[in-house]
Design a protein around this motif. Structure first.
Motif, PDB file in Angstrom:
ATOM      1  N   THR A  55      -7.920 -10.503   5.733  1.00 46.00           N
ATOM      2  CA  THR A  55      -7.341 -11.340   4.652  1.00 46.00           C
ATOM      3  C   THR A  55      -5.531 -12.056   5.182  1.00 46.00           C
ATOM      4  OG1 THR A  55      -6.273 -10.885   2.634  1.00 46.00           O
ATOM      5  CG2 THR A  55      -8.790 -11.962   2.531  1.00 46.00           C
ATOM      6  N   ARG A  56      -5.457 -12.332   5.671  1.00 42.78           N
ATOM      7  CA  ARG A  56      -4.146 -12.280   5.885  1.00 42.78           C
ATOM      8  C   ARG A  56      -2.516 -12.525   4.634  1.00 42.78           C
ATOM      9  NH1 ARG A  56      -0.182 -17.628   7.041  1.00 42.78           N
ATOM     10  NH2 ARG A  56       1.729 -17.592   8.145  1.00 42.78           N
ATOM     11  N   ILE A  57      -3.034 -12.306   3.953  1.00 45.01           N
ATOM     12  CA  ILE A  57      -1.493 -12.213   2.618  1.00 45.01           C
ATOM     13  C   ILE A  57      -2.069 -10.083   3.081  1.00 45.01           C
ATOM     14  CG2 ILE A  57      -1.096 -11.465   0.514  1.00 45.01           C
ATOM     15  CD1 ILE A  57      -2.169 -13.660  -0.355  1.00 45.01           C
ATOM     16  N   ASN A  58      -3.833 -10.144   3.239  1.00 41.13           N
ATOM     17  CA  ASN A  58      -3.784  -8.433   2.991  1.00 41.13           C
ATOM     18  C   ASN A  58      -2.824  -8.106   4.341  1.00 41.13           C
ATOM     19  OD1 ASN A  58      -5.212  -6.127   2.217  1.00 41.13           O
ATOM     20  ND2 ASN A  58      -6.377  -6.116   3.633  1.00 41.13           N
ATOM     21  N   ARG A  60      -6.081  13.536   2.498  1.00 47.04           N
ATOM     22  CA  ARG A  60      -6.258  12.713   0.833  1.00 47.04           C
ATOM     23  C   ARG A  60      -4.516  12.715   0.941  1.00 47.04           C
ATOM     24  NH1 ARG A  60      -7.600  16.648  -4.357  1.00 47.04           N
ATOM     25  NH2 ARG A  60      -5.829  15.705  -5.610  1.00 47.04           N
ATOM     26  N   PRO A  61      -4.981  11.860   0.548  1.00 54.96           N
ATOM     27  CA  PRO A  61      -2.953  11.079   0.653  1.00 54.96           C
ATOM     28  C   PRO A  61      -1.685  11.237  -0.622  1.00 54.96           C
ATOM     29  CG  PRO A  61      -4.092   9.584  -0.357  1.00 54.96           C
ATOM     30  CD  PRO A  61      -5.188  10.259  -0.054  1.00 54.96           C
ATOM     31  N   GLN A  62      -0.776  11.965  -0.637  1.00 54.68           N
ATOM     32  CA  GLN A  62       0.173  11.626  -1.517  1.00 54.68           C
ATOM     33  C   GLN A  62       0.153  10.782  -2.921  1.00 54.68           C
ATOM     34  OE1 GLN A  62       3.490  13.142   1.259  1.00 54.68           O
ATOM     35  NE2 GLN A  62       2.652  15.024  -0.150  1.00 54.68           N
ATOM     36  N   ALA A  63       0.272   9.163  -1.556  1.00 52.60           N
ATOM     37  CA  ALA A  63       0.337   7.877  -2.380  1.00 52.60           C
ATOM     38  C   ALA A  63      -0.102   7.169  -2.036  1.00 52.60           C
ATOM     39  CB  ALA A  63       2.331   7.707  -1.866  1.00 52.60           C
ATOM     40  N   VAL A  64      -1.078   6.100  -3.012  1.00 53.83           N
ATOM     41  CA  VAL A  64      -1.713   4.767  -2.695  1.00 53.83           C
ATOM     42  C   VAL A  64      -1.026   3.490  -3.051  1.00 53.83           C
ATOM     43  CG1 VAL A  64      -3.731   4.134  -3.196  1.00 53.83           C
ATOM     44  CG2 VAL A  64      -3.671   6.500  -2.900  1.00 53.83           C
ATOM     45  N   ILE A  65      -0.492   2.879  -2.212  1.00 52.28           N
ATOM     46  CA  ILE A  65      -0.515   1.766  -2.287  1.00 52.28           C
ATOM     47  C   ILE A  65      -1.349   1.064  -1.995  1.00 52.28           C
ATOM     48  CG2 ILE A  65       1.224  -0.285  -1.413  1.00 52.28           C
ATOM     49  CD1 ILE A  65       2.377   1.646  -0.115  1.00 52.28           C
ATOM     50  N   CYS A  66      -2.189  -0.412  -3.618  1.00 55.83           N
ATOM     51  CA  CYS A  66      -3.142  -1.269  -3.458  1.00 55.83           C
ATOM     52  C   CYS A  66      -2.442  -2.747  -3.593  1.00 55.83           C
ATOM     53  CB  CYS A  66      -3.545  -0.782  -4.948  1.00 55.83           C
ATOM     54  SG  CYS A  66      -4.045   0.909  -5.480  1.00 55.83           S
ATOM     55  N   TYR A  67      -3.499  -2.888  -3.237  1.00 54.45           N
ATOM     56  CA  TYR A  67      -2.856  -4.483  -2.842  1.00 54.45           C
ATOM     57  C   TYR A  67      -2.469  -5.050  -4.278  1.00 54.45           C
ATOM     58  CZ  TYR A  67      -4.236  -9.280  -1.868  1.00 54.45           C
ATOM     59  OH  TYR A  67      -4.817 -11.135  -1.986  1.00 54.45           O
ATOM     60  N   ASN A  68      -3.146  -4.691  -5.553  1.00 55.27           N
ATOM     61  CA  ASN A  68      -2.960  -5.269  -6.400  1.00 55.27           C
ATOM     62  C   ASN A  68      -3.344  -4.885  -7.474  1.00 55.27           C
ATOM     63  OD1 ASN A  68      -6.059  -5.351  -7.257  1.00 55.27           O
ATOM     64  ND2 ASN A  68      -5.588  -7.567  -7.317  1.00 55.27           N
ATOM     65  N   ASP A  69      -2.594  -4.786  -8.896  1.00 59.77           N
ATOM     66  CA  ASP A  69      -2.203  -4.374 -10.060  1.00 59.77           C
ATOM     67  C   ASP A  69      -3.602  -4.007 -10.438  1.00 59.77           C
ATOM     68  OD1 ASP A  69       0.299  -4.108 -10.214  1.00 59.77           O
ATOM     69  OD2 ASP A  69       0.608  -5.368 -11.266  1.00 59.77           O
ATOM     70  N   LEU A  70      -4.372  -4.903 -10.372  1.00 59.06           N
ATOM     71  CA  LEU A  70      -6.325  -4.726 -11.003  1.00 59.06           C
ATOM     72  C   LEU A  70      -6.636  -3.374  -9.984  1.00 59.06           C
ATOM     73  CD1 LEU A  70      -7.401  -8.532 -11.794  1.00 59.06           C
ATOM     74  CD2 LEU A  70      -6.186  -6.330 -13.521  1.00 59.06           C
ATOM     75  N   ILE A  71      -6.672  -3.508  -8.696  1.00 58.56           N
ATOM     76  CA  ILE A  71      -7.444  -2.144  -7.694  1.00 58.56           C
ATOM     77  C   ILE A  71      -6.683  -1.049  -8.002  1.00 58.56           C
ATOM     78  CG2 ILE A  71      -7.581  -1.720  -5.028  1.00 58.56           C
ATOM     79  CD1 ILE A  71      -7.707  -4.439  -4.786  1.00 58.56           C
ATOM     80  N   ALA A  72      -5.209  -0.604  -8.835  1.00 56.33           N
ATOM     81  CA  ALA A  72      -4.490   0.148  -9.203  1.00 56.33           C
ATOM     82  C   ALA A  72      -4.948  -0.185 -10.158  1.00 56.33           C
ATOM     83  CB  ALA A  72      -3.095  -0.001  -9.206  1.00 56.33           C
ATOM     84  N   LEU A  73      -4.739  -0.228 -10.984  1.00 52.47           N
ATOM     85  CA  LEU A  73      -5.683   0.320 -12.784  1.00 52.47           C
ATOM     86  C   LEU A  73      -6.391   1.021 -12.810  1.00 52.47           C
ATOM     87  CD1 LEU A  73      -3.625  -2.612 -14.340  1.00 52.47           C
ATOM     88  CD2 LEU A  73      -3.262  -0.217 -14.772  1.00 52.47           C
ATOM     89  N   GLY A  74      -7.509   0.518 -11.514  1.00 56.05           N
ATOM     90  CA  GLY A  74      -8.950   1.004 -11.705  1.00 56.05           C
ATOM     91  C   GLY A  74      -9.209   1.900 -11.133  1.00 56.05           C
ATOM     92  N   PHE A  75      -8.311   2.256  -9.832  1.00 52.24           N
ATOM     93  CA  PHE A  75      -7.811   3.503  -8.809  1.00 52.24           C
ATOM     94  C   PHE A  75      -7.051   4.597 -10.179  1.00 52.24           C
ATOM     95  CE2 PHE A  75      -6.012   6.735  -6.090  1.00 52.24           C
ATOM     96  CZ  PHE A  75      -6.648   6.220  -5.186  1.00 52.24           C
ATOM     97  N   ILE A  76      -6.726   4.307 -11.043  1.00 54.73           N
ATOM     98  CA  ILE A  76      -5.747   5.829 -11.736  1.00 54.73           C
ATOM     99  C   ILE A  76      -6.803   5.873 -12.772  1.00 54.73           C
ATOM    100  CG2 ILE A  76      -3.996   5.876 -13.665  1.00 54.73           C
ATOM    101  CD1 ILE A  76      -2.267   4.018 -12.002  1.00 54.73           C
ATOM    102  N   LYS A  77      -7.939   5.026 -12.973  1.00 55.93           N
ATOM    103  CA  LYS A  77      -8.731   5.119 -14.523  1.00 55.93           C
ATOM    104  C   LYS A  77      -9.983   5.898 -13.211  1.00 55.93           C
ATOM    105  CE  LYS A  77     -12.535   2.932 -16.402  1.00 55.93           C
ATOM    106  NZ  LYS A  77     -13.732   2.143 -17.316  1.00 55.93           N
ATOM    107  N   ALA A  78     -10.442   6.147 -12.409  1.00 58.66           N
ATOM    108  CA  ALA A  78     -11.159   6.757 -11.641  1.00 58.66           C
ATOM    109  C   ALA A  78     -10.971   8.305 -11.260  1.00 58.66           C
ATOM    110  CB  ALA A  78     -11.626   6.129 -10.511  1.00 58.66           C
TER     111      ALA A  78
END
Length: 336
Positions: A188-191, A235-253
């Motif tokens: 997507t263009r925003i992505n 394996r990354p040291q830092a992960v930048i997520c497209y939005n907060d919802l993806i980031a919060l799910g990522f942290i949970k997992a």
């Protein structure tokens, strides 16, 4: 027994004028002499007459309703856009008609076309590519987009996506991180703009970016992607997520996998949704000022309806919000 509602004929009889005169007065399609208008107002007040909004719209061709399409009502970013837009609509006497396209591109066109027939103008959040969006001009209604369009002559409101991720990357570099992953939602263009912002910043340090896609901008998608990102060969040291919802799910997992945030990996999102303030850890994000976007978009549309339209893009400046999900690379011990 309920008293029947007064009709336009009752108003005409009491004020001594024709039904056509009452109709023109009520719908504002013609002005009359002061004595005639005074008699009409007195009759309407005495009878308690209320005009039928549907009948009025058939005469004036105006509904005093504005359509707003959003991608996902369960995403707090869009909820806040709606709040901001509705606040301005009510102030100007408009009703908001909302359609949730549920992140489904195939539904967008039929839903927008159906909505356009019932409203005076539209504010649109869409993931349709620009090359497949020219039909919007055929709707023949004032439009405002919630993303910038380079090809379509339609006013728009949005944030500087490239700057948003550049700021996050700069913050993470300052913390000592060098291995970066980006978790987005395809072409997507925003992505693309958000990826470009990360790469612009990393290029200044001669660093590269590992890009991963998820199927949707949701918590669940972030959860599902976590093991692929964190247990893979880079394996990354830092992960930048497209939005907060993806980031919060990522942290949970990540927590379920025994990966500590931020000690083992720093994680960031975009939008600054309220959940990020109460998550564990709290989420570093970029505030996209969602309510302000809704307010500005609605005001631009109301201006267009009043004949004051300008084809311009309003860019909202993003603001970095640092919380607990990012920390110095030194806190994680051995580098990855």
């Amino acid at each position: 027994m309920k008293k029947p509602s007064a009709t336009i004929r009752d108003v005409a009889a009491l004020s001594g004028v024709s039904v056509a005169t009452v109709s023109k007065f009520i719908n504002g399609t013609k002005r009359f002499t002061e004595p005639v208008e005074a008699k009409l107002k007195a009759a309407i007040e005495q009878l308690g007459y209320q005009s039928n909004p549907l009948a009025r719209s058939m005469v004036t061709k105006e509904t005093h309703t504005i359509g707003l399409t959003i991608l996902d009502i369960s995403n707090p970013h869009f909820t806040n856009v709606v709040k901001g837009a509705n606040r301005v609509a009510l102030r100007h006497g408009y009703t908001l008609l909302l359609v949730d396209v549920d992140e489904n591109q195939a539904r967008e066109r039929p839903l927008i076309e159906a909505l356009a027939r019932r409203v005076d103008g539209l504010i649109l959040s869409s993931r349709l590519p620009e090359d497949a969006s020219e039909w919007l001009l055929d709707l023949d209604k004032p439009l405002v987009l919630l993303r910038r369009s380079e090809k379509l002559p339609i006013p728009s409101v949005g944030i500087d996506n490239r700057l948003a991720t550049f700021m996050l990357t700069r913050h993470l570099l300052d913390l000592g991180h060098r291995n970066f992953a980006y978790l987005g939602i395809g072409q997507t263009r925003i992505n693309d703009e958000r990826i470009a912002g990360v790469r612009d910043c990393l290029a200044q340090q001669g660093l590269e970016l590992d890009v991963h896609d998820v199927h949707a901008p949701t918590n669940r998608a972030g959860e599902q992607a976590c093991s692929r990102v964190m247990l893979g060969p880079k394996r990354p040291q830092a992960v930048i997520c497209y939005n907060d919802l993806i980031a919060l799910g990522f942290i949970k997992a990540a927590t379920a996998l025994g990966i500590r945030v931020p000690q083992d990996v720093s994680v960031t999102g975009i939008d600054n949704v309220p959940y990020g303030e109460i998550s564990a850890p709290t989420l570093t994000s970029v505030d996209t000022q969602s309510e302000i976007i809704g307010e500005i978009a609605m005001q631009k549309l109301i201006d267009a309806l009043a004949g004051k339209s300008e084809i311009e893009h309003v860019t909202i400046e993003p603001c970095l919000i640092v919380r607990e999900s990012t920390a110095s690379c030194a806190q994680s011990g051995e580098p990855h």
